[in-house]
Design an enzyme around this catalytic site. Structure first.
Site, mmCIF file in Angstrom:
data_model
loop_
_atom_site.group_PDB
_atom_site.id
_atom_site.type_symbol
_atom_site.label_atom_id
_atom_site.label_comp_id
_atom_site.label_asym_id
_atom_site.label_seq_id
_atom_site.Cartn_x
_atom_site.Cartn_y
_atom_site.Cartn_z
ATOM 1 N N HIS A 196 -3.632 -5.044 0.292
ATOM 2 C CA HIS A 196 -3.048 -5.590 1.525
ATOM 3 C C HIS A 196 -3.105 -7.116 1.521
ATOM 4 O O HIS A 196 -4.085 -7.693 2.008
ATOM 5 C CB HIS A 196 -3.822 -5.078 2.742
ATOM 6 C CG HIS A 196 -3.643 -3.620 3.003
ATOM 7 N ND1 HIS A 196 -2.718 -3.151 3.904
ATOM 8 C CD2 HIS A 196 -4.265 -2.540 2.478
ATOM 9 C CE1 HIS A 196 -2.781 -1.820 3.926
ATOM 10 N NE2 HIS A 196 -3.705 -1.424 3.065
ATOM 11 N N GLU A 208 -1.626 -9.055 3.398
ATOM 12 C CA GLU A 208 -1.507 -9.597 4.767
ATOM 13 C C GLU A 208 -2.848 -9.963 5.387
ATOM 14 O O GLU A 208 -2.901 -10.776 6.300
ATOM 15 C CB GLU A 208 -0.757 -8.606 5.668
ATOM 16 C CG GLU A 208 -1.502 -7.330 6.057
ATOM 17 C CD GLU A 208 -1.338 -6.193 5.060
ATOM 18 O OE1 GLU A 208 -1.030 -6.471 3.872
ATOM 19 O OE2 GLU A 208 -1.538 -5.025 5.451
ATOM 20 N N CYS A 224 0.832 -1.202 0.000
ATOM 21 C CA CYS A 224 0.000 0.000 0.000
ATOM 22 C C CYS A 224 0.876 1.265 0.000
ATOM 23 O O CYS A 224 1.484 1.574 -1.012
ATOM 24 C CB CYS A 224 -1.001 -0.046 1.137
ATOM 25 S SG CYS A 224 -2.490 0.882 0.733
HETATM 26 N N1 GLN Z 1 -1.925 6.686 2.728
HETATM 27 C C1 GLN Z 1 -2.061 5.911 1.540
HETATM 28 C C2 GLN Z 1 -3.405 6.101 0.883
HETATM 29 O O1 GLN Z 1 -4.346 6.505 1.501
HETATM 30 C C3 GLN Z 1 -1.799 4.438 1.792
HETATM 31 C C4 GLN Z 1 -2.717 3.808 2.782
HETATM 32 C C5 GLN Z 1 -2.223 2.499 3.308
HETATM 33 O O2 GLN Z 1 -1.030 2.229 3.306
HETATM 34 N N2 GLN Z 1 -3.104 1.678 3.797
HETATM 35 O O3 GLN Z 1 -3.556 5.838 -0.293
#
Ligand code: GLN
Length: 533
Positions: free
Chosen positions: A509, A511, A383
Protein backbone atom coordinates in the site's frame (compact mmCIF):
# COMPACT_ATOMS: atom_id res chain seq x y z
CA UNK A 1 12.81 20.42 28.58
CA UNK A 2 10.15 18.25 30.15
CA UNK A 3 7.76 16.71 27.63
CA UNK A 4 4.56 18.73 27.29
CA UNK A 5 1.24 16.93 26.95
CA UNK A 6 -1.56 18.49 24.94
CA UNK A 7 -5.04 16.97 24.87
CA UNK A 8 -7.58 17.65 22.16
CA UNK A 9 -11.22 16.91 22.94
CA UNK A 10 -14.32 17.53 20.87
CA UNK A 11 -17.79 18.75 21.72
CA UNK A 12 -21.25 19.34 20.22
CA UNK A 13 -20.90 16.90 17.34
CA UNK A 14 -18.45 14.51 15.74
CA UNK A 15 -16.75 15.13 12.37
CA UNK A 16 -15.50 18.60 13.31
CA UNK A 17 -11.98 17.73 12.26
CA UNK A 18 -10.22 17.08 15.58
CA UNK A 19 -7.68 15.01 13.71
CA UNK A 20 -6.84 17.83 11.32
CA UNK A 21 -6.61 20.41 14.13
CA UNK A 22 -4.35 18.07 16.14
CA UNK A 23 -2.17 17.40 13.10
CA UNK A 24 -2.05 21.12 12.25
CA UNK A 25 -0.92 22.07 15.73
CA UNK A 26 1.65 19.29 15.55
CA UNK A 27 2.87 20.62 12.23
CA UNK A 28 3.21 24.19 13.53
CA UNK A 29 5.15 23.11 16.62
CA UNK A 30 7.34 20.86 14.50
CA UNK A 31 7.97 23.73 12.07
CA UNK A 32 9.30 25.67 15.05
CA UNK A 33 11.90 22.97 15.54
CA UNK A 34 10.21 20.94 18.26
CA UNK A 35 9.96 17.15 18.24
CA UNK A 36 6.29 16.24 18.14
CA UNK A 37 4.21 13.09 18.09
CA UNK A 38 0.44 12.78 17.73
CA UNK A 39 -1.62 10.10 19.42
CA UNK A 40 -5.25 9.00 19.05
CA UNK A 41 -7.32 7.40 21.80
CA UNK A 42 -10.40 5.62 20.46
CA UNK A 43 -13.17 4.84 22.94
CA UNK A 44 -14.57 1.81 21.07
CA UNK A 45 -14.19 -1.77 22.31
CA UNK A 46 -12.55 -3.27 19.21
CA UNK A 47 -8.88 -4.04 19.87
CA UNK A 48 -8.04 -2.15 16.68
CA UNK A 49 -9.95 -1.10 13.54
CA UNK A 50 -8.53 -4.03 11.56
CA UNK A 51 -11.75 -6.02 11.59
CA UNK A 52 -14.03 -3.01 11.05
CA UNK A 53 -15.92 -2.46 7.82
CA UNK A 54 -14.52 0.71 6.19
CA UNK A 55 -18.05 2.10 6.22
CA UNK A 56 -17.83 2.27 10.04
CA UNK A 57 -14.86 4.60 10.59
CA UNK A 58 -13.31 4.96 7.15
CA UNK A 59 -10.12 3.28 6.03
CA UNK A 60 -7.88 1.24 8.24
CA UNK A 61 -4.44 2.84 8.30
CA UNK A 62 -1.33 0.69 8.74
CA UNK A 63 1.83 1.80 10.56
CA UNK A 64 5.34 0.63 9.63
CA UNK A 65 5.39 -1.64 12.66
CA UNK A 66 2.30 -3.44 11.38
CA UNK A 67 -0.44 -1.94 13.50
CA UNK A 68 -3.90 -1.51 12.02
CA UNK A 69 -4.85 1.96 13.12
CA UNK A 70 -7.36 4.76 12.97
CA UNK A 71 -7.21 6.90 9.84
CA UNK A 72 -6.26 9.96 11.90
CA UNK A 73 -2.76 8.49 12.12
CA UNK A 74 -2.66 8.98 8.36
CA UNK A 75 -3.30 12.70 8.84
CA UNK A 76 -0.56 12.87 11.45
CA UNK A 77 1.96 11.23 9.13
CA UNK A 78 0.94 13.24 6.07
CA UNK A 79 1.15 16.52 7.99
CA UNK A 80 4.25 15.88 10.11
CA UNK A 81 6.15 13.67 7.70
CA UNK A 82 7.17 11.38 10.57
CA UNK A 83 6.16 7.79 11.17
CA UNK A 84 3.69 6.77 13.85
CA UNK A 85 3.62 3.39 15.57
CA UNK A 86 1.41 1.04 17.54
CA UNK A 87 1.71 3.25 20.63
CA UNK A 88 0.16 6.17 18.75
CA UNK A 89 -3.29 4.57 18.67
CA UNK A 90 -5.02 3.03 21.68
CA UNK A 91 -8.59 1.73 21.90
CA UNK A 92 -10.71 0.88 24.93
CA UNK A 93 -10.48 -2.71 23.75
CA UNK A 94 -6.69 -2.67 24.14
CA UNK A 95 -6.86 -0.85 27.46
CA UNK A 96 -9.32 -3.38 28.92
CA UNK A 97 -7.49 -6.33 27.40
CA UNK A 98 -4.24 -5.27 29.08
CA UNK A 99 -5.91 -4.67 32.43
CA UNK A 100 -7.84 -7.96 32.32
CA UNK A 101 -4.80 -10.02 31.40
CA UNK A 102 -2.89 -8.44 34.29
CA UNK A 103 -5.80 -9.27 36.58
CA UNK A 104 -5.64 -12.90 35.43
CA UNK A 105 -1.92 -12.96 36.17
CA UNK A 106 -2.69 -11.81 39.70
CA UNK A 107 -0.91 -8.48 39.32
CA UNK A 108 -3.50 -6.62 41.38
CA UNK A 109 -2.87 -8.69 44.51
CA UNK A 110 -6.46 -9.39 45.44
CA UNK A 111 -7.73 -5.86 44.88
CA UNK A 112 -11.06 -5.11 43.19
CA UNK A 113 -10.23 -4.02 39.65
CA UNK A 114 -12.13 -0.84 38.76
CA UNK A 115 -12.47 1.81 36.08
CA UNK A 116 -10.82 4.24 38.49
CA UNK A 117 -7.95 3.73 39.15
CA UNK A 118 -7.09 0.67 37.03
CA UNK A 119 -8.52 1.59 33.64
CA UNK A 120 -7.53 5.24 34.02
CA UNK A 121 -4.03 4.20 35.13
CA UNK A 122 -3.68 2.10 31.99
CA UNK A 123 -4.87 5.01 29.83
CA UNK A 124 -2.41 7.37 31.54
CA UNK A 125 0.41 4.86 31.12
CA UNK A 126 -0.32 4.70 27.39
CA UNK A 127 -0.22 8.48 27.07
CA UNK A 128 2.89 8.98 29.18
CA UNK A 129 4.88 6.18 27.58
CA UNK A 130 5.22 8.33 24.45
CA UNK A 131 7.04 10.98 26.46
CA UNK A 132 9.01 8.63 28.71
CA UNK A 133 12.33 8.37 26.90
CA UNK A 134 12.75 12.04 26.09
CA UNK A 135 12.18 11.45 22.39
CA UNK A 136 9.51 14.17 22.09
CA UNK A 137 9.01 17.75 23.26
CA UNK A 138 5.26 17.53 22.64
CA UNK A 139 2.82 14.65 22.82
CA UNK A 140 -0.51 15.70 21.32
CA UNK A 141 -3.25 13.28 22.30
CA UNK A 142 -6.57 13.42 20.52
CA UNK A 143 -9.54 11.84 22.26
CA UNK A 144 -12.00 10.22 19.90
CA UNK A 145 -15.75 10.72 20.21
CA UNK A 146 -17.61 13.66 21.71
CA UNK A 147 -17.50 14.93 25.29
CA UNK A 148 -20.56 13.60 27.11
CA UNK A 149 -20.41 10.15 25.50
CA UNK A 150 -20.55 7.41 28.13
CA UNK A 151 -17.64 5.57 26.56
CA UNK A 152 -15.29 8.55 26.61
CA UNK A 153 -15.72 9.19 30.36
CA UNK A 154 -12.65 7.21 31.50
CA UNK A 155 -10.53 9.15 29.00
CA UNK A 156 -11.70 12.56 30.21
CA UNK A 157 -11.16 11.37 33.78
CA UNK A 158 -7.59 10.39 32.83
CA UNK A 159 -7.05 13.86 31.38
CA UNK A 160 -8.32 15.37 34.64
CA UNK A 161 -5.84 13.28 36.63
CA UNK A 162 -2.96 14.01 34.28
CA UNK A 163 -3.54 17.76 34.49
CA UNK A 164 -3.22 17.45 38.21
CA UNK A 165 -0.07 15.34 37.99
CA UNK A 166 1.67 17.25 35.21
CA UNK A 167 0.69 20.77 36.22
CA UNK A 168 2.10 23.35 33.86
CA UNK A 169 3.32 20.71 31.40
CA UNK A 170 -0.23 19.91 30.37
CA UNK A 171 -2.78 21.74 28.25
CA UNK A 172 -6.34 21.06 27.07
CA UNK A 173 -7.81 22.18 23.78
CA UNK A 174 -11.52 21.75 23.19
CA UNK A 175 -12.93 21.84 19.68
CA UNK A 176 -16.59 22.79 19.31
CA UNK A 177 -19.08 23.95 16.75
CA UNK A 178 -20.75 27.33 16.44
CA UNK A 179 -23.79 26.96 14.21
CA UNK A 180 -25.20 29.81 12.17
CA UNK A 181 -28.97 30.13 12.37
CA UNK A 182 -29.89 31.64 9.05
CA UNK A 183 -33.41 32.72 10.07
CA UNK A 184 -31.97 34.78 12.92
CA UNK A 185 -28.84 35.73 10.99
CA UNK A 186 -26.78 34.79 14.04
CA UNK A 187 -23.97 32.59 15.22
CA UNK A 188 -25.08 30.57 18.23
CA UNK A 189 -22.72 29.91 21.13
CA UNK A 190 -25.09 27.88 23.31
CA UNK A 191 -23.95 24.45 22.10
CA UNK A 192 -20.36 25.47 22.89
CA UNK A 193 -21.33 26.68 26.35
CA UNK A 194 -23.07 23.37 27.02
CA UNK A 195 -20.22 21.23 25.83
CA UNK A 196 -17.70 23.18 27.91
CA UNK A 197 -20.01 22.80 30.93
CA UNK A 198 -20.09 19.08 30.29
CA UNK A 199 -16.30 19.00 30.25
CA UNK A 200 -16.14 21.09 33.44
CA UNK A 201 -18.60 18.72 35.10
CA UNK A 202 -16.18 15.93 34.32
CA UNK A 203 -13.47 17.98 36.00
CA UNK A 204 -11.63 19.46 33.05
CA UNK A 205 -11.38 23.19 32.29
CA UNK A 206 -10.21 23.73 28.70
CA UNK A 207 -7.34 26.21 28.22
CA UNK A 208 -7.99 26.86 24.56
CA UNK A 209 -11.21 26.69 22.54
CA UNK A 210 -11.20 26.12 18.82
CA UNK A 211 -14.52 27.03 17.24
CA UNK A 212 -15.54 25.46 13.97
CA UNK A 213 -17.87 27.83 12.15
CA UNK A 214 -19.17 28.32 8.66
CA UNK A 215 -19.33 32.08 9.23
CA UNK A 216 -16.62 34.36 10.67
CA UNK A 217 -16.57 34.55 14.46
CA UNK A 218 -17.22 38.17 15.43
CA UNK A 219 -15.37 39.84 18.34
CA UNK A 220 -18.66 39.80 20.29
CA UNK A 221 -19.06 36.05 19.85
CA UNK A 222 -15.45 35.56 20.90
CA UNK A 223 -15.98 37.65 24.03
CA UNK A 224 -19.21 35.87 24.88
CA UNK A 225 -17.63 32.42 24.55
CA UNK A 226 -14.66 33.54 26.64
CA UNK A 227 -16.90 34.91 29.38
CA UNK A 228 -19.16 31.87 29.62
CA UNK A 229 -16.42 29.28 29.29
CA UNK A 230 -13.68 30.65 31.60
CA UNK A 231 -11.06 31.21 28.92
CA UNK A 232 -9.47 34.46 27.80
CA UNK A 233 -10.64 35.90 24.49
CA UNK A 234 -7.21 35.43 22.90
CA UNK A 235 -7.52 31.69 23.57
CA UNK A 236 -10.67 31.44 21.49
CA UNK A 237 -9.49 30.37 18.06
CA UNK A 238 -11.63 30.41 14.95
CA UNK A 239 -11.47 27.46 12.60
CA UNK A 240 -13.36 28.50 9.48
CA UNK A 241 -14.21 26.17 6.63
CA UNK A 242 -11.42 26.02 4.08
CA UNK A 243 -11.22 24.52 0.61
CA UNK A 244 -8.51 22.04 1.49
CA UNK A 245 -7.41 20.48 4.77
CA UNK A 246 -3.84 21.47 3.86
CA UNK A 247 -4.75 25.08 4.46
CA UNK A 248 -5.68 24.43 8.09
CA UNK A 249 -2.13 24.66 9.55
CA UNK A 250 -1.63 28.00 7.83
CA UNK A 251 -4.98 29.26 9.10
CA UNK A 252 -4.17 28.08 12.60
CA UNK A 253 -0.86 29.89 12.36
CA UNK A 254 -2.66 33.10 11.35
CA UNK A 255 -5.08 32.61 14.22
CA UNK A 256 -2.14 32.18 16.56
CA UNK A 257 -2.96 28.69 17.84
CA UNK A 258 0.71 27.75 18.25
CA UNK A 259 1.50 31.05 19.98
CA UNK A 260 -1.36 30.67 22.44
CA UNK A 261 -0.35 27.08 23.18
CA UNK A 262 3.30 27.98 23.82
CA UNK A 263 2.31 30.92 26.02
CA UNK A 264 -0.03 28.78 28.08
CA UNK A 265 2.69 26.20 28.55
CA UNK A 266 5.05 28.87 29.83
CA UNK A 267 7.26 28.83 26.72
CA UNK A 268 8.37 31.88 24.77
CA UNK A 269 6.68 31.97 21.34
CA UNK A 270 9.16 34.62 20.21
CA UNK A 271 12.05 32.22 20.69
CA UNK A 272 11.12 30.24 17.57
CA UNK A 273 9.26 30.80 14.30
CA UNK A 274 7.33 28.21 12.38
CA UNK A 275 9.10 27.67 9.07
CA UNK A 276 6.38 26.72 6.66
CA UNK A 277 8.13 27.36 3.32
CA UNK A 278 8.00 23.77 2.03
CA UNK A 279 4.43 23.44 3.16
CA UNK A 280 3.40 26.69 1.48
CA UNK A 281 5.21 25.66 -1.70
CA UNK A 282 2.93 22.62 -1.87
CA UNK A 283 -0.16 24.57 -0.84
CA UNK A 284 0.47 27.14 -3.51
CA UNK A 285 0.79 24.44 -6.18
CA UNK A 286 -2.38 22.82 -4.92
CA UNK A 287 -4.34 26.05 -5.00
CA UNK A 288 -3.10 27.44 -8.29
CA UNK A 289 -3.31 24.36 -10.52
CA UNK A 290 -6.09 24.81 -13.06
CA UNK A 291 -5.51 22.14 -15.67
CA UNK A 292 -7.28 18.92 -14.69
CA UNK A 293 -6.13 15.34 -14.48
CA UNK A 294 -9.09 12.96 -14.57
CA UNK A 295 -8.70 9.83 -12.51
CA UNK A 296 -11.16 7.00 -11.94
CA UNK A 297 -10.86 5.22 -8.61
CA UNK A 298 -12.52 1.84 -9.00
CA UNK A 299 -13.55 0.37 -5.67
CA UNK A 300 -16.37 -1.10 -3.65
CA UNK A 301 -16.62 1.38 -0.76
CA UNK A 302 -17.25 4.49 -2.83
CA UNK A 303 -20.23 5.69 -0.78
CA UNK A 304 -17.83 6.89 1.92
CA UNK A 305 -14.74 8.62 0.52
CA UNK A 306 -13.04 8.22 3.93
CA UNK A 307 -12.80 4.53 3.08
CA UNK A 308 -10.10 5.53 0.58
CA UNK A 309 -8.67 8.44 2.57
CA UNK A 310 -4.96 7.76 2.09
CA UNK A 311 -5.35 6.93 -1.61
CA UNK A 312 -7.27 10.13 -2.25
CA UNK A 313 -4.76 12.24 -0.32
CA UNK A 314 -1.86 10.57 -2.19
CA UNK A 315 -3.53 11.43 -5.50
CA UNK A 316 -3.98 15.02 -4.29
CA UNK A 317 -0.27 15.27 -3.38
CA UNK A 318 0.83 13.76 -6.68
CA UNK A 319 -1.48 15.93 -8.80
CA UNK A 320 -0.38 19.13 -7.07
CA UNK A 321 3.30 18.34 -7.58
CA UNK A 322 2.49 17.71 -11.25
CA UNK A 323 0.73 21.11 -11.36
CA UNK A 324 -2.61 19.50 -12.00
CA UNK A 325 -5.96 19.83 -10.34
CA UNK A 326 -7.29 16.40 -9.41
CA UNK A 327 -10.66 15.54 -10.87
CA UNK A 328 -11.45 12.27 -9.13
CA UNK A 329 -14.45 10.03 -9.71
CA UNK A 330 -15.13 7.18 -7.33
CA UNK A 331 -16.65 4.40 -9.37
CA UNK A 332 -18.51 1.52 -7.78
CA UNK A 333 -16.88 -1.61 -9.15
CA UNK A 334 -20.10 -3.62 -8.63
CA UNK A 335 -21.64 -1.59 -11.47
CA UNK A 336 -18.93 -2.21 -14.06
CA UNK A 337 -19.77 -4.84 -16.68
CA UNK A 338 -18.12 -5.88 -19.93
CA UNK A 339 -20.98 -4.14 -21.75
CA UNK A 340 -20.64 -0.77 -19.99
CA UNK A 341 -16.88 -0.67 -19.32
CA UNK A 342 -16.16 1.47 -22.38
CA UNK A 343 -18.82 3.98 -21.51
CA UNK A 344 -17.92 4.05 -17.80
CA UNK A 345 -14.15 4.20 -18.07
CA UNK A 346 -13.42 6.12 -21.24
CA UNK A 347 -12.35 9.72 -20.85
CA UNK A 348 -10.11 9.15 -17.84
CA UNK A 349 -6.40 9.94 -17.90
CA UNK A 350 -5.72 7.19 -15.42
CA UNK A 351 -7.46 4.34 -13.62
CA UNK A 352 -6.69 3.27 -10.06
CA UNK A 353 -7.92 -0.11 -8.91
CA UNK A 354 -8.49 -0.07 -5.18
CA UNK A 355 -7.61 -2.54 -2.43
CA UNK A 356 -10.37 -4.57 -0.82
CA UNK A 357 -11.53 -7.82 0.71
CA UNK A 358 -14.21 -10.31 -0.25
CA UNK A 359 -16.19 -11.09 -3.37
CA UNK A 360 -18.39 -8.04 -3.87
CA UNK A 361 -17.17 -5.81 -6.66
CA UNK A 362 -14.31 -8.06 -7.79
CA UNK A 363 -15.70 -8.72 -11.27
CA UNK A 364 -15.82 -4.99 -12.00
CA UNK A 365 -12.23 -4.53 -10.84
CA UNK A 366 -11.06 -7.29 -13.16
CA UNK A 367 -12.97 -5.71 -16.06
CA UNK A 368 -11.42 -2.30 -15.24
CA UNK A 369 -7.94 -3.87 -15.33
CA UNK A 370 -8.73 -5.40 -18.72
CA UNK A 371 -10.01 -2.07 -20.03
CA UNK A 372 -6.88 -0.22 -18.89
CA UNK A 373 -4.57 -2.91 -20.30
CA UNK A 374 -6.29 -3.11 -23.69
CA UNK A 375 -6.73 0.65 -24.09
CA UNK A 376 -3.25 1.62 -22.96
CA UNK A 377 -4.63 3.75 -20.10
CA UNK A 378 -2.18 4.38 -17.22
CA UNK A 379 -3.27 2.11 -14.40
CA UNK A 380 -2.20 1.63 -10.81
CA UNK A 381 -3.47 -1.42 -8.94
CA UNK A 382 -3.09 -1.50 -5.19
CA UNK A 383 -3.12 -4.77 -3.22
CA UNK A 384 -6.41 -6.40 -4.27
CA UNK A 385 -6.18 -4.11 -7.31
CA UNK A 386 -2.82 -5.66 -8.20
CA UNK A 387 -4.26 -9.13 -7.63
CA UNK A 388 -7.12 -8.31 -10.01
CA UNK A 389 -4.58 -7.21 -12.64
CA UNK A 390 -2.85 -10.58 -12.30
CA UNK A 391 -6.14 -12.52 -12.50
CA UNK A 392 -7.21 -10.58 -15.58
CA UNK A 393 -3.87 -11.21 -17.27
CA UNK A 394 -4.05 -14.93 -16.53
CA UNK A 395 -7.59 -15.14 -17.88
CA UNK A 396 -7.36 -13.01 -21.00
CA UNK A 397 -3.72 -13.24 -22.04
CA UNK A 398 -2.72 -16.69 -20.80
CA UNK A 399 -6.22 -18.00 -21.51
CA UNK A 400 -6.84 -19.58 -18.14
CA UNK A 401 -10.54 -18.80 -18.02
CA UNK A 402 -11.05 -19.87 -14.40
CA UNK A 403 -7.95 -18.12 -13.02
CA UNK A 404 -8.77 -16.54 -9.67
CA UNK A 405 -7.67 -15.81 -6.15
CA UNK A 406 -8.44 -18.58 -3.67
CA UNK A 407 -9.93 -15.88 -1.43
CA UNK A 408 -12.93 -15.90 -3.79
CA UNK A 409 -12.73 -19.26 -5.54
CA UNK A 410 -10.82 -21.85 -3.48
CA UNK A 411 -11.46 -24.59 -6.06
CA UNK A 412 -10.07 -22.87 -9.15
CA UNK A 413 -7.57 -24.90 -11.14
CA UNK A 414 -5.49 -21.77 -11.72
CA UNK A 415 -4.68 -20.26 -8.33
CA UNK A 416 -2.91 -17.16 -9.58
CA UNK A 417 -3.35 -15.58 -6.17
CA UNK A 418 -3.13 -17.89 -3.19
CA UNK A 419 -2.43 -17.99 0.51
CA UNK A 420 0.97 -19.08 1.74
CA UNK A 421 0.95 -22.48 3.47
CA UNK A 422 1.93 -21.24 6.94
CA UNK A 423 -0.89 -18.70 6.98
CA UNK A 424 -3.64 -21.21 6.24
CA UNK A 425 -3.82 -22.50 9.81
CA UNK A 426 -4.13 -19.13 11.58
CA UNK A 427 -7.71 -18.62 12.77
CA UNK A 428 -7.42 -15.21 14.44
CA UNK A 429 -8.76 -12.74 11.85
CA UNK A 430 -6.29 -10.12 13.04
CA UNK A 431 -3.35 -12.55 13.10
CA UNK A 432 -3.26 -14.06 9.63
CA UNK A 433 -2.35 -10.92 7.71
CA UNK A 434 0.95 -9.74 6.36
CA UNK A 435 1.08 -6.35 8.06
CA UNK A 436 3.52 -3.48 8.17
CA UNK A 437 6.76 -2.71 6.40
CA UNK A 438 8.58 -5.31 4.26
CA UNK A 439 11.61 -5.04 2.02
CA UNK A 440 11.30 -5.24 -1.74
CA UNK A 441 14.12 -5.50 -4.29
CA UNK A 442 13.49 -3.79 -7.62
CA UNK A 443 14.63 -5.32 -10.90
CA UNK A 444 17.34 -3.36 -12.62
CA UNK A 445 16.07 -1.58 -15.72
CA UNK A 446 12.40 -1.96 -14.78
CA UNK A 447 9.92 0.91 -14.67
CA UNK A 448 9.58 0.34 -10.92
CA UNK A 449 13.33 0.81 -10.42
CA UNK A 450 13.31 4.01 -12.44
CA UNK A 451 10.36 5.35 -10.43
CA UNK A 452 11.98 4.76 -7.06
CA UNK A 453 15.52 5.33 -8.30
CA UNK A 454 16.63 2.80 -5.68
CA UNK A 455 17.28 -0.89 -5.54
CA UNK A 456 15.83 -1.73 -2.15
CA UNK A 457 12.60 -0.20 -0.90
CA UNK A 458 10.37 -0.73 2.13
CA UNK A 459 6.60 -0.59 1.82
CA UNK A 460 3.64 -1.32 4.08
CA UNK A 461 1.42 -4.35 3.59
CA UNK A 462 -2.05 -5.46 4.66
CA UNK A 463 -3.23 -8.65 3.02
CA UNK A 464 -3.50 -12.42 3.35
CA UNK A 465 -3.07 -13.58 -0.23
CA UNK A 466 -0.02 -13.48 -2.52
CA UNK A 467 0.92 -13.86 -6.15
CA UNK A 468 1.57 -17.53 -6.86
CA UNK A 469 5.13 -17.86 -8.13
CA UNK A 470 4.23 -21.01 -10.09
CA UNK A 471 2.95 -18.56 -12.73
CA UNK A 472 6.00 -16.31 -12.71
CA UNK A 473 7.68 -17.67 -15.82
CA UNK A 474 4.55 -17.67 -17.94
CA UNK A 475 3.63 -14.17 -16.86
CA UNK A 476 7.05 -12.82 -17.73
CA UNK A 477 7.23 -14.67 -21.06
CA UNK A 478 4.02 -12.89 -22.02
CA UNK A 479 5.06 -9.42 -20.92
CA UNK A 480 3.83 -9.11 -17.34
CA UNK A 481 7.06 -8.66 -15.41
CA UNK A 482 7.58 -9.27 -11.71
CA UNK A 483 9.79 -6.31 -10.97
CA UNK A 484 9.61 -6.03 -7.19
CA UNK A 485 10.53 -9.10 -5.17
CA UNK A 486 10.68 -9.60 -1.43
CA UNK A 487 14.36 -10.57 -0.87
CA UNK A 488 13.52 -12.77 2.14
CA UNK A 489 10.53 -14.73 0.88
CA UNK A 490 10.72 -14.30 -2.89
CA UNK A 491 7.12 -13.07 -2.96
CA UNK A 492 6.12 -10.81 -5.85
CA UNK A 493 5.48 -7.26 -4.60
CA UNK A 494 5.28 -5.39 -7.91
CA UNK A 495 4.06 -6.44 -11.33
CA UNK A 496 4.27 -4.30 -14.44
CA UNK A 497 3.36 -4.66 -18.09
CA UNK A 498 6.29 -4.31 -20.48
CA UNK A 499 4.41 -3.00 -23.48
CA UNK A 500 2.08 -0.48 -21.98
CA UNK A 501 2.09 3.23 -21.30
CA UNK A 502 2.07 2.68 -17.54
CA UNK A 503 0.57 -0.41 -15.91
CA UNK A 504 1.78 -1.22 -12.41
CA UNK A 505 0.35 -3.35 -9.64
CA UNK A 506 1.68 -3.18 -6.10
CA UNK A 507 0.98 -5.89 -3.54
CA UNK A 508 1.72 -3.28 -0.85
CA UNK A 509 0.00 0.00 0.00
CA UNK A 510 2.03 2.99 -1.20
CA UNK A 511 -0.78 5.32 -0.09
CA UNK A 512 0.13 4.92 3.58
CA UNK A 513 3.47 6.64 3.10
CA UNK A 514 2.70 9.60 0.85
CA UNK A 515 3.11 12.86 2.78
CA UNK A 516 2.85 16.53 1.90
CA UNK A 517 6.61 16.99 1.94
CA UNK A 518 7.33 13.54 0.55
CA UNK A 519 4.73 12.60 -2.05
CA UNK A 520 4.95 8.92 -2.96
CA UNK A 521 6.89 8.32 -6.21
CA UNK A 522 4.42 5.70 -7.50
CA UNK A 523 1.56 8.20 -7.29
CA UNK A 524 3.65 11.07 -8.65
CA UNK A 525 4.73 9.01 -11.65
CA UNK A 526 1.26 7.57 -12.18
CA UNK A 527 -0.15 11.10 -12.49
CA UNK A 528 2.81 12.10 -14.66
CA UNK A 529 1.98 9.23 -17.02
CA UNK A 530 -1.70 10.12 -16.93
CA UNK A 531 -1.04 13.67 -18.13
CA UNK A 532 1.61 12.82 -20.71
CA UNK A 533 0.36 12.68 -24.27
N1 GLN B 1 -8.10 -9.37 -0.08
C1 GLN B 1 -6.74 -9.36 -0.51
C2 GLN B 1 -5.84 -10.14 0.42
O1 GLN B 1 -6.17 -10.37 1.55
C3 GLN B 1 -6.21 -7.95 -0.68
C4 GLN B 1 -6.25 -7.12 0.56
C5 GLN B 1 -6.10 -5.65 0.31
O2 GLN B 1 -6.41 -5.17 -0.77
N2 GLN B 1 -5.68 -4.91 1.29
O3 GLN B 1 -4.77 -10.56 0.03
Amino acid sequence: MATKYIFVTGGVTSSLGKGIISASLGKLLQARGYRVTNQKLDPYINIDPGTLNPYEHGECYVTVDGHEADLDLGHYERFLNVETHKANNITSGRVYQNVISRERRGDFLGKTVQVIPHITDEIKRNVKQLGNNGEFDFVITEIGGTVGDIESLPYIESVRQLRWELGKDCLCIHLTYVPYVAAAGELKTKPTQHSVKELQQEGVQPDVLVLRAEHPITPEVRKKVALFCNVDASSVIESADVKTIYEVPVRMQQEGLDTVVLNKLGMDPQATTAKMDDWNFFLNKLKTATQEVKIALVGKYVRLPDAYKSIIESLIHASAYNDRKLKLDLILSDDITVANAGETLSGYDGILIAPGFGERGVKGKIIAAQYAREHNVPCLGICFGMQCMAIEFARNVLNYQDAHTTEIDPTTTHKVIDMMEEQKTVLDKGGSMRLGSYACRLTDGSRAASIYDKELIYERHRHRFEFNNAFKEEFEKNGMMLTGINPDTNLAEIIELKDHKWFIGAQFHPEYSSTVLNPHPLFVRFIEAAISQ
